[in-house]
Write an enzyme that holds these catalytic residues in place. Sequence first.
Site, PDB file in Angstrom:
ATOM      1  N   HIS A   1      46.269  17.809  17.026  1.00  0.00           N
ATOM      2  CA  HIS A   1      46.739  17.518  18.395  1.00  0.00           C
ATOM      3  C   HIS A   1      46.125  16.224  18.950  1.00  0.00           C
ATOM      4  O   HIS A   1      46.819  15.402  19.542  1.00  0.00           O
ATOM      5  CB  HIS A   1      46.402  18.711  19.294  1.00  0.00           C
ATOM      6  CG  HIS A   1      47.235  18.818  20.514  1.00  0.00           C
ATOM      7  ND1 HIS A   1      47.559  20.019  21.091  1.00  0.00           N
ATOM      8  CD2 HIS A   1      47.836  17.877  21.299  1.00  0.00           C
ATOM      9  CE1 HIS A   1      48.313  19.807  22.164  1.00  0.00           C
ATOM     10  NE2 HIS A   1      48.491  18.518  22.306  1.00  0.00           N
TER      11      HIS A   1
ATOM     12  N   TYR B   1      49.022  25.185  24.203  1.00  0.00           N
ATOM     13  CA  TYR B   1      49.953  25.436  25.305  1.00  0.00           C
ATOM     14  C   TYR B   1      49.976  26.914  25.713  1.00  0.00           C
ATOM     15  O   TYR B   1      50.511  27.254  26.771  1.00  0.00           O
ATOM     16  CB  TYR B   1      51.382  25.004  24.947  1.00  0.00           C
ATOM     17  CG  TYR B   1      51.556  23.523  24.651  1.00  0.00           C
ATOM     18  CD1 TYR B   1      50.537  22.608  24.907  1.00  0.00           C
ATOM     19  CD2 TYR B   1      52.737  23.033  24.099  1.00  0.00           C
ATOM     20  CE1 TYR B   1      50.691  21.264  24.618  1.00  0.00           C
ATOM     21  CE2 TYR B   1      52.896  21.683  23.816  1.00  0.00           C
ATOM     22  CZ  TYR B   1      51.866  20.806  24.070  1.00  0.00           C
ATOM     23  OH  TYR B   1      52.026  19.478  23.781  1.00  0.00           O
TER      24      TYR B   1
HETATM   25  P1  NAP Z   1      58.500  14.680  30.005  1.00  0.00           P
HETATM   26  O1  NAP Z   1      59.400  15.294  29.014  1.00  0.00           O
HETATM   27  O2  NAP Z   1      58.219  13.216  29.912  1.00  0.00           O
HETATM   28  O3  NAP Z   1      59.009  14.976  31.497  1.00  0.00           O
HETATM   29  C1  NAP Z   1      59.184  16.292  31.963  1.00  0.00           C
HETATM   30  C2  NAP Z   1      59.522  16.236  33.439  1.00  0.00           C
HETATM   31  O4  NAP Z   1      60.766  15.546  33.598  1.00  0.00           O
HETATM   32  C3  NAP Z   1      59.699  17.595  34.065  1.00  0.00           C
HETATM   33  O5  NAP Z   1      59.191  17.507  35.378  1.00  0.00           O
HETATM   34  C4  NAP Z   1      61.206  17.794  34.094  1.00  0.00           C
HETATM   35  O6  NAP Z   1      61.649  18.530  35.204  1.00  0.00           O
HETATM   36  C5  NAP Z   1      61.694  16.385  34.257  1.00  0.00           C
HETATM   37  N1  NAP Z   1      62.994  16.216  33.627  1.00  0.00           N
HETATM   38  C6  NAP Z   1      63.337  16.519  32.354  1.00  0.00           C
HETATM   39  N2  NAP Z   1      64.604  16.197  32.123  1.00  0.00           N
HETATM   40  C7  NAP Z   1      65.095  15.703  33.296  1.00  0.00           C
HETATM   41  C8  NAP Z   1      66.359  15.229  33.697  1.00  0.00           C
HETATM   42  N3  NAP Z   1      67.368  15.165  32.837  1.00  0.00           N
HETATM   43  N4  NAP Z   1      66.508  14.801  34.995  1.00  0.00           N
HETATM   44  C9  NAP Z   1      65.479  14.836  35.855  1.00  0.00           C
HETATM   45  N5  NAP Z   1      64.243  15.291  35.526  1.00  0.00           N
HETATM   46  C10 NAP Z   1      64.064  15.720  34.256  1.00  0.00           C
HETATM   47  O7  NAP Z   1      57.108  15.460  30.086  1.00  0.00           O
HETATM   48  P2  NAP Z   1      55.983  16.058  29.152  1.00  0.00           P
HETATM   49  O8  NAP Z   1      56.024  17.518  29.224  1.00  0.00           O
HETATM   50  O9  NAP Z   1      54.741  15.349  29.526  1.00  0.00           O
HETATM   51  O10 NAP Z   1      56.340  15.608  27.652  1.00  0.00           O
HETATM   52  C11 NAP Z   1      57.304  16.273  26.866  1.00  0.00           C
HETATM   53  C12 NAP Z   1      56.675  17.103  25.760  1.00  0.00           C
HETATM   54  O11 NAP Z   1      55.873  16.293  24.907  1.00  0.00           O
HETATM   55  C13 NAP Z   1      55.693  18.175  26.231  1.00  0.00           C
HETATM   56  O12 NAP Z   1      56.344  19.252  26.851  1.00  0.00           O
HETATM   57  C14 NAP Z   1      54.993  18.506  24.938  1.00  0.00           C
HETATM   58  O13 NAP Z   1      55.793  19.333  24.131  1.00  0.00           O
HETATM   59  C15 NAP Z   1      54.836  17.099  24.356  1.00  0.00           C
HETATM   60  N6  NAP Z   1      53.528  16.500  24.681  1.00  0.00           N
HETATM   61  C16 NAP Z   1      52.629  16.331  23.670  1.00  0.00           C
HETATM   62  C17 NAP Z   1      51.402  15.785  23.940  1.00  0.00           C
HETATM   63  C18 NAP Z   1      50.408  15.591  22.825  1.00  0.00           C
HETATM   64  O14 NAP Z   1      49.228  15.353  23.109  1.00  0.00           O
HETATM   65  N7  NAP Z   1      50.832  15.662  21.585  1.00  0.00           N
HETATM   66  C19 NAP Z   1      51.041  15.394  25.247  1.00  0.00           C
HETATM   67  C20 NAP Z   1      51.986  15.557  26.257  1.00  0.00           C
HETATM   68  C21 NAP Z   1      53.233  16.092  25.971  1.00  0.00           C
HETATM   69  P3  NAP Z   1      62.148  20.073  35.122  1.00  0.00           P
HETATM   70  O15 NAP Z   1      61.049  20.819  34.415  1.00  0.00           O
HETATM   71  O16 NAP Z   1      62.349  20.412  36.545  1.00  0.00           O
HETATM   72  O17 NAP Z   1      63.423  20.141  34.331  1.00  0.00           O
END
Ligand code: NAP
Length: 272
Positions: free
Chosen positions: A106, A48
């Site tokens: 990862h 990241y």
């Molecule tokens: P997510 O948490 O599923 O969604 C994030 C999105 O949702 C952002 O656009 C955010 O907007 C919005 N959001 C968050 N809370 C909200 C709310 N209460 N109301 C409305 N919109 C909301 O996305 P993600 O980043 O894909 O997944 C979360 C985490 O999982 C990552 O950040 C990472 O740490 C981890 N991850 C790990 C892997 C892996 O391969 N291990 C892969 C993907 C993700 P705003 O930013 O505008 O608040």
Amino acid sequence: MVTVRTNTLTTMPALGLGTWELEGSEARESVADALALGYRHIDTARAYGNEREVGEALRDAGVARDEVWVTTKVWRDDLEPDRLRRSAEASLKDLGLDRVDLLLVHWPNPAVRLGDTLAALHRVRQDGLTRHIGVSNFPSNLLREAVSEFPIFCNQVEYHPYLDQRKVLDAAHAHRITVTAYSPLGSGGLLRDAVLGEIAESRGCTTAQVVLRWLLDQSGVAAIPRASSHDHRAENLAALEQAPLTYEERARIDTLANGRRFIDPSFAPAWD
Ligand code: NAP
């Protein structure tokens, strides 16, 4: 703080802040604000590019180190034992920590023998660089293979109402492995769902909170939503305090599973 009890009797805070795509000052400010709100679990990764900012926010927050759970990950190009150790050391240096709470592979990489990677991960843990080790993006067959080599604390996978992860959950629970739901909001893709919206309206909460409750109501499951805005971070944390979903609400949500993945790169393993 609500926690997930794990196979080592350690408890991990059930709700963490995801930091993928948060960079520079946005990463630092998001983590600082999350810690001030009461988050005690931060998810980052070598890939990241924000470990330095996450570390700065952790230091500035004035929260005792043993009160915050920090997860980071080793990228799939670094799964050879020497590279894995160098990646873990670089993560600690950037984070400014003596050790992390959880170090994950990862993504699996078939070019490197899994047993070698896990043995290296295990040694890194024995040497005190991390308290726990685990994997991410491991389908059930790979998870079973991993467990046959070394005890694993956690499998972090994409998980939300559109994606039935029963096979991964069954394999994990058989070995009392925590499942951390990443992209719990489908990177935002679930938030316009009509059924989830109706349930949210009837409960007087938001769609994101319905999805997070659906995950947190499941035993052995944690969730790490990312939110770059303060209001979203506060809203997501507040889901912890809300009542569990009713049987009827869960049953409606369970009908939404359609196999949709939001994270599916070309190097992904064969999914369940
Ligand atoms: P997510 O948490 O599923 O969604 C994030 C999105 O949702 C952002 O656009 C955010 O907007 C919005 N959001 C968050 N809370 C909200 C709310 N209460 N109301 C409305 N919109 C909301 O996305 P993600 O980043 O894909 O997944 C979360 C985490 O999982 C990552 O950040 C990472 O740490 C981890 N991850 C790990 C892997 C892996 O391969 N291990 C892969 C993907 C993700 P705003 O930013 O505008 O608040």
